[in-house]
Scaffold this active site. Structure first.
Site, PDB file in Angstrom:
ATOM      1  N   ASP A  97     -25.657   5.267  26.545  1.00  0.00           N
ATOM      2  CA  ASP A  97     -26.878   4.489  26.769  1.00  0.00           C
ATOM      3  C   ASP A  97     -27.964   5.326  27.427  1.00  0.00           C
ATOM      4  O   ASP A  97     -27.701   6.331  28.105  1.00  0.00           O
ATOM      5  CB  ASP A  97     -26.568   3.264  27.632  1.00  0.00           C
ATOM      6  CG  ASP A  97     -25.778   2.212  26.867  1.00  0.00           C
ATOM      7  OD1 ASP A  97     -25.752   2.280  25.628  1.00  0.00           O
ATOM      8  OD2 ASP A  97     -25.172   1.341  27.513  1.00  0.00           O
ATOM      9  N   ASP A  99     -29.990   4.733  29.928  1.00  0.00           N
ATOM     10  CA  ASP A  99     -30.336   4.584  31.340  1.00  0.00           C
ATOM     11  C   ASP A  99     -29.593   5.627  32.175  1.00  0.00           C
ATOM     12  O   ASP A  99     -28.900   6.491  31.663  1.00  0.00           O
ATOM     13  CB  ASP A  99     -30.024   3.163  31.819  1.00  0.00           C
ATOM     14  CG  ASP A  99     -28.558   2.789  31.618  1.00  0.00           C
ATOM     15  OD1 ASP A  99     -27.782   3.662  31.216  1.00  0.00           O
ATOM     16  OD2 ASP A  99     -28.207   1.623  31.871  1.00  0.00           O
ATOM     17  N   GLU A 101     -27.036   5.420  34.165  1.00  0.00           N
ATOM     18  CA  GLU A 101     -25.578   5.393  34.105  1.00  0.00           C
ATOM     19  C   GLU A 101     -25.092   5.992  32.799  1.00  0.00           C
ATOM     20  O   GLU A 101     -24.081   6.700  32.758  1.00  0.00           O
ATOM     21  CB  GLU A 101     -25.065   3.965  34.271  1.00  0.00           C
ATOM     22  CG  GLU A 101     -23.593   3.913  34.574  1.00  0.00           C
ATOM     23  CD  GLU A 101     -23.158   2.571  35.131  1.00  0.00           C
ATOM     24  OE1 GLU A 101     -21.960   2.443  35.438  1.00  0.00           O
ATOM     25  OE2 GLU A 101     -23.996   1.670  35.281  1.00  0.00           O
ATOM     26  N   TYR A 326     -32.324  -2.439  23.552  1.00  0.00           N
ATOM     27  CA  TYR A 326     -31.513  -2.243  24.756  1.00  0.00           C
ATOM     28  C   TYR A 326     -31.878  -3.268  25.821  1.00  0.00           C
ATOM     29  O   TYR A 326     -33.057  -3.530  26.073  1.00  0.00           O
ATOM     30  CB  TYR A 326     -31.718  -0.830  25.290  1.00  0.00           C
ATOM     31  CG  TYR A 326     -30.701  -0.431  26.326  1.00  0.00           C
ATOM     32  CD1 TYR A 326     -29.337  -0.537  26.075  1.00  0.00           C
ATOM     33  CD2 TYR A 326     -31.102   0.060  27.564  1.00  0.00           C
ATOM     34  CE1 TYR A 326     -28.399  -0.164  27.022  1.00  0.00           C
ATOM     35  CE2 TYR A 326     -30.165   0.445  28.513  1.00  0.00           C
ATOM     36  CZ  TYR A 326     -28.818   0.326  28.233  1.00  0.00           C
ATOM     37  OH  TYR A 326     -27.887   0.689  29.178  1.00  0.00           O
ATOM     38  N   ARG A 328     -31.213  -3.419  29.153  1.00  0.00           N
ATOM     39  CA  ARG A 328     -31.427  -3.063  30.559  1.00  0.00           C
ATOM     40  C   ARG A 328     -32.762  -2.360  30.688  1.00  0.00           C
ATOM     41  O   ARG A 328     -32.880  -1.165  30.405  1.00  0.00           O
ATOM     42  CB  ARG A 328     -30.290  -2.180  31.084  1.00  0.00           C
ATOM     43  CG  ARG A 328     -28.963  -2.917  31.141  1.00  0.00           C
ATOM     44  CD  ARG A 328     -27.885  -2.108  31.842  1.00  0.00           C
ATOM     45  NE  ARG A 328     -26.627  -2.847  31.853  1.00  0.00           N
ATOM     46  CZ  ARG A 328     -25.659  -2.682  30.966  1.00  0.00           C
ATOM     47  NH1 ARG A 328     -25.803  -1.813  29.997  1.00  0.00           N
ATOM     48  NH2 ARG A 328     -24.548  -3.394  31.047  1.00  0.00           N
ATOM     49  N   HIS A 373     -37.962   2.140  27.959  1.00  0.00           N
ATOM     50  CA  HIS A 373     -39.393   2.253  27.685  1.00  0.00           C
ATOM     51  C   HIS A 373     -39.937   1.077  26.894  1.00  0.00           C
ATOM     52  O   HIS A 373     -41.088   1.086  26.484  1.00  0.00           O
ATOM     53  CB  HIS A 373     -39.676   3.545  26.934  1.00  0.00           C
ATOM     54  CG  HIS A 373     -39.185   4.764  27.651  1.00  0.00           C
ATOM     55  ND1 HIS A 373     -39.725   5.190  28.845  1.00  0.00           N
ATOM     56  CD2 HIS A 373     -38.182   5.623  27.368  1.00  0.00           C
ATOM     57  CE1 HIS A 373     -39.099   6.278  29.256  1.00  0.00           C
ATOM     58  NE2 HIS A 373     -38.147   6.555  28.393  1.00  0.00           N
TER      59      HIS A 373
END
Length: 985
Positions: A97, A99, A101, A326, A328, A373
């Site tokens: 992913d 982000d 994490e 996405y 998050r 974004h």
């Protein structure tokens, strides 16, 4: 180039299916199933490292805060398979992913796999063919700043949890935890309950007037207005009172006598009523911005009654299957592709006039929008209509997709427009009678407002929900008004004097708590669901309907943290830490420097270590006590809260249990007196068993009501009886053994029984269990019916079968019992407990089922079991979601560690062997490798060429020696969720 083989690693098995179809034969797609490594538990460190600076946290706090990572036992097979696949690959593409994490997971894969082929990082915002093709042509290197930020978060949570949680264990209770973000969230809920407890209700009166044009017939044109002024002075509403019940504005408070007398006089028709003014204003309403993670959780809670955890779970499924982008993110921006798709679809469905000339843009709510974004929206360059997906999606997936689609479309539509009219009505003079009976003529003024929507615009697609607001009344209702003009006479159609009470601030719901966390800057979009889940799992907060109610334990925890760890639960300080992590992610702040300041302190700030070292004495009794009356204190005991009444010196204080379902703000002074003065529940004697002569008693025990037997009350001895007894005692043989008294029979009440209604006959029936139903004609064994820990059942020798109900214990006959035993042992259970069945799990190869177990519904493949999260309907779980849940559970590793730890010391004989087995761990090379790699990492960080190589050496050298670990849950996020004991975060 044909003939090449590129290995693509994603996080979840679901993505493997989705992405494989968009890549050619030259690509092999595999899943890491979340994290493959995490911080080792300190107790599992090699023996030679436990005494060093790594020993307390598995983080070298004196050597640059270098973490000690290990591969989880449950992930060793996955890592082996990835390494095997990598041997045949010409290129490695890390597609986790986008982000922080996800970036950290990619880095861990790189460190563990140690590829000898080119490595690229691929990120995408949606799983569509267009997005995947674009992403594979726009790869980049791993962003070490993002990795640093995620590492810092992980280490920060470990330091916080391992330092603060033990203080809670000692001073409040076992199994509690403190966390950087969960503690602040718990304090928010407790603070709101404190406000409710301190709130003083104020009472005020108002009048509703229903009137219509004088020339109208019947109720034609009737509308309702509200009294706003008396003799020109504004009448008090709920907003005019503070939390202490005191007026905070210069207004008039209408009493009951005055309100009822005015209402009666107006109802009589003798008072002139006319329109004194009509004011019309244009009405405009803008659409809400596209969803961020926070607003998606809030709206799903309001409209769909989803928990935050459930929303993220469903959104994850939609994303991984290519339906939404996405999930998050804290950005409200839409890509040009999305803007075009939304505008064209809105124009087609609702008309070209509903779409403005230019695309709408929305400012980011967070100045550090770093998770992604783009807002959460339907995937692709052309959005799929909800109606097209109804048959393809599970009910919950469809509901959430429909919500996201509507919000996205509406965000690019025109404003709703209309006119708002406010009518002022003058009535009087009218007689007002006070409590003393004195009559005072007064003039009154009423108002009514109504809005007429002339152009619906975005309302054709979507309307945002709202949370419960603070205050004692709601005056935002819109009346439907007839055409009216100033000076127009009105006729009364009815009046009503109403009593109102101010209400305390509403408790947080999941939606409003997420909103507050977002506004305060506490946590990040990816952490809100885990924050709420953590404080509920720890018993700090429970739900009542949709409201979050804190426990008394939460009060004690917050009280201790406020008194001794003030900064750590300050909202601004917690939010500031999030900003610091953002600066690390952007490269503006050094990770090691920041952690050193947090833990050891700076010139302006006392670090966590300094706070812990200077705690001093903490009065546990005071921390766990709340005075609730002049003569009573609420205390937190081992089995829950109770009231302790003051007693004279030398006397034992009386204790009164507090009902578990009683919310803290409901323990008012009146309720305290009610609990104290309630008659003490004593044992109730139901009768005497004619066969044994024993008394049959109904009691209330720790585990609920039950019946038992007791000896008869002793009678006073007759004359000479004592002497005869003494003589008889002397004649007894000297070596006569004392016979042990038989243990009294006991039996729990059936769940259907009400203790106050239990009869003597029912008690005897319960004490007679187990009941012999008959003998098995083949084996001759007795078949008995009885009640057990897990419900009613039949037993025959060592064989048993479940009974359908408790009542069947006394009603079942031998033929029916034999018929039950003739069936396969788990036949009934399978038919009753299997909720859903799916295809084989891609990892275990075994069929996936959703079952209803003793502790609720769970997903299983026969090897791994995972409980269905609270608030999630098992009927709505589809195959993809079930597979993901199983994968997440495997990532957490085995759950038998505690049992093994307890059993090991019991085997005293082979103790020396256990010691011998540990000997190889004490190799000096481990510490040398660690110290050497620490220096290597520092020097490597200084060189800009590769910030990850040195860390790889450290992690690898230590990983090779470690055989046990507790892995972090694969399901994201876990930044603040506890994963160990002491609890991280």
């Amino acid at each position: 180039m044909s003939g090449t083989n590129k290995l693509v690693i994603v996080e979840s098995p679901t993505k493997v299916k989705s992405i494989s179809q968009y890549l050619g034969d030259d690509y092999t797609v595999m899943a890491s199933v979340g994290h493959i490594r995490d911080l080792i538990e300190p107790k599992n460190l090699p023996a030679d490292l436990k005494k060093g600076s790594l020993g307390k946290f598995s983080v070298d706090v004196e050597g640059g805060f270098i973490p000690y990572y290990v591969v989880a036992d449950a992930k060793k097979k996955t890592v082996t398979e990835l390494k095997r696949a990598l041997k045949n690959a010409d290129e490695l593409i890390l597609a986790t992913d986008e982000d922080r994490e996800g970036e950290a997971i990619a880095w861990h894969l790189l460190e563990e796999l140690k590829p000898k082929v080119p490595v690229k990082r691929m990120v995408f915002h949606e799983i569509t063919e267009e997005a995947i093709q674009a992403a594979k042509d726009a790869t980049r290197d791993i962003d070490s700043n993002l990795v640093d930020a995620q590492e810092t978060r992980r280490i920060l949570d470990r330091l916080y949890g391992y330092e603060v949680s033990p203080v809670l264990w000692r001073k409040v209770g076992p199994k509690l935890s403190a966390g950087r973000v969960q503690s602040a969230a718990t304090r928010l809920v407790v603070d709101r309950e404190r406000e409710r407890m301190a709130f003083v209700t104020a009472t005020y009166w108002g009048i509703d007037l229903t009137s219509a044009p004088a020339d109208a017939e019947g109720d034609e044109g009737a509308f309702t207005s509200r009294l706003t002024r008396v003799d020109g002075r504004r009448i008090a509403t709920g907003r005019d009172f503070d939390d202490r019940g005191q007026l905070k504005n210069d207004v008039a408070v209408l009493g009951e006598h005055a309100a009822t007398s005015i209402a009666e006089h107006l109802r009589s028709g003798e008072v002139p009523i006319e329109v004194s003014g009509v004011e019309s204003k244009p009405y405009t309403r803008r659409p809400a911005a596209p969803f961020t993670t926070s607003t998606l959780q809030q709206e799903a809670a309001r409209k769909l009654r989803f928990t935050a955890r459930q929303t993220m779970s469903v959104a994850q499924s939609l994303y991984e299957n290519g339906y939404i982008t996405y999930m998050r993110t804290d950005s409200t921006a839409l890509s040009q592709q999305a803007l075009t798709a939304a505008r064209s679809q809105a124009a087609k469905l609702y008309g070209a006039e509903t779409v403005p000339d230019k695309p709408r843009t929305y400012g980011a709510k967070s100045k550090n929008a770093q998770e992604a974004h783009e807002a959460v929206r339907p995937a692709g360059s052309t959005f799929q209509l909800p109606s097209e997906l109804r048959s393809k999606l599970s009910p919950n997936d469809f509901k959430l997709y429909d919500l996201i689609w509507k919000r996205t479309i509406a965000s690019q539509m025109a404003d709703a427009k209309g006119q708002t009219a406010t009518v002022t009505i003058a009535a009087g003079p009218v007689d007002a009678v006070d409590a003393a009976g004195e009559i005072t003529p007064v003039t009154t003024e009423f108002q009514a407002s109504g809005t007429v929507i002339t152009f619906r615009g975005f309302l054709s697609a979507y309307e945002e929900g709202t949370d419960e607001t603070r205050g004692g009344d709601r005056d935002d209702a819109q009346a439907k008004l007839p055409p009216l003009a100033a000076g127009q006479r009105l006729a009364p159609r009815g009046t009503e004097a109403k009593s109102h009470e101010t209400s305390p601030p509403p408790r947080y719901t999941e939606a409003s708590l997420v909103k507050t966390l977002d506004e305060l800057g506490i946590g990040r979009p990816s952490t809100y669901a885990s924050i709420i889940a953590t404080i509920m799992d720890r018993g700090y907060v429970a739900t009542r309907g949709s409201a979050l109610v804190p426990s008394w334990t939460a009060f004690s925890v917050v009280r201790l943290l406020e008194a001794h760890f003030g900064d750590l639960v300050e909202y601004d300080f917690t939010a500031q830490m999030e900003g610091d992590l953002d600066r690390i992610a952007s490269g503006e702040e050094d990770r090691e420097h920041w952690l050193r300041g947090f833990y050891f302190g700076t010139d302006d700030h006392v670090g966590l270590r300094g706070v812990i070292d200077n705690l001093g004495d903490i009065d546990a009794r005071a921390i766990n006590s709340t005075r609730v009356a002049d003569d009573a204190v609420l205390r937190i005991g081992r089995y829950g809260p109770y009231l302790e009444l003051e007693a004279a010196e030398g006397e034992t204080p009386r204790r009164v249990n507090v009902p578990e379902d009683l919310a803290p703000d409901e323990l008012t002074g009146e309720k305290v007196r009610e609990l104290i003065e309630a008659p003490v529940q004593t044992d109730r004697e139901l009768g005497v068993d004619p066969e044994t002569g024993k008394r049959i008693l109904l009691k209330d025990g720790r585990f609920g009501p039950y019946v038992t037997e007791a000896d008869p009350e002793p009678e006073a001895p007759a004359d000479g009886a004592a002497a005869d007894g003494a003589a008889a005692e002397e004649k007894k043989p000297a070596r006569a053994k004392k016979t042990a008294a038989p243990k009294p029979r006991t039996a729990s009440l059936f769940k259907s029984m009400i203790p106050e209604q239990v009869t003597f006959e029912q008690a005897l029936q319960l004490l007679s269990l187990p009941r012999v139903v008959g003998q098995d004609p083949e084996s001759g064994d007795d078949i008995t019916a009885q009640n057990g820990r897990y419900g009613p059942y039949l037993r025959k020798g060592t064989d048993s079968r479940t009974l359908p109900s408790e009542d069947a214990i006394f009603s079942i006959d031998l033929p029916a019992a034999l018929e039950i035993f003739a069936q396969p042992k788990y036949a009934n259970r399978q038919s009753k407990t299997n909720i859903k069945e799916f295809d084989a799990d891609p990892v275990s190869g075994k069929a996936v089922r959703i079952k209803d177990g003793r502790f609720g519904p769970y997903v299983t493949d026969g090897e791994t079991n995972v409980t269905v999260p609270r608030g999630e309907n098992p009927e709505d779980i589809d195959f993809a979601r079930a597979v993901q849940m199983l994968a997440d559970k495997r990532a957490k590793g085995p759950t038998t560690r505690k049992t093994a730890a307890k059993k090991a010391p019991a085997k005293k004989a082979p103790a020396k062997k256990a010691t011998a087995k540990k000997a190889p761990a004490k190799k000096t090379t481990a510490s040398k490798a660690t110290s050497g790699t620490t220096a290597a990492r520092s020097s490597t960080r200084a060189a800009s060429a590769s910030s990850t190589t040195a860390r790889s050496t450290t992690a690898k050298s230590t990983t090779a020696k470690s055989t046990t670990s507790r892995s972090r849950a694969a399901a994201k996020p876990a930044s603040d969720a506890p994963d160990a004991t002491p609890t991280d975060g």
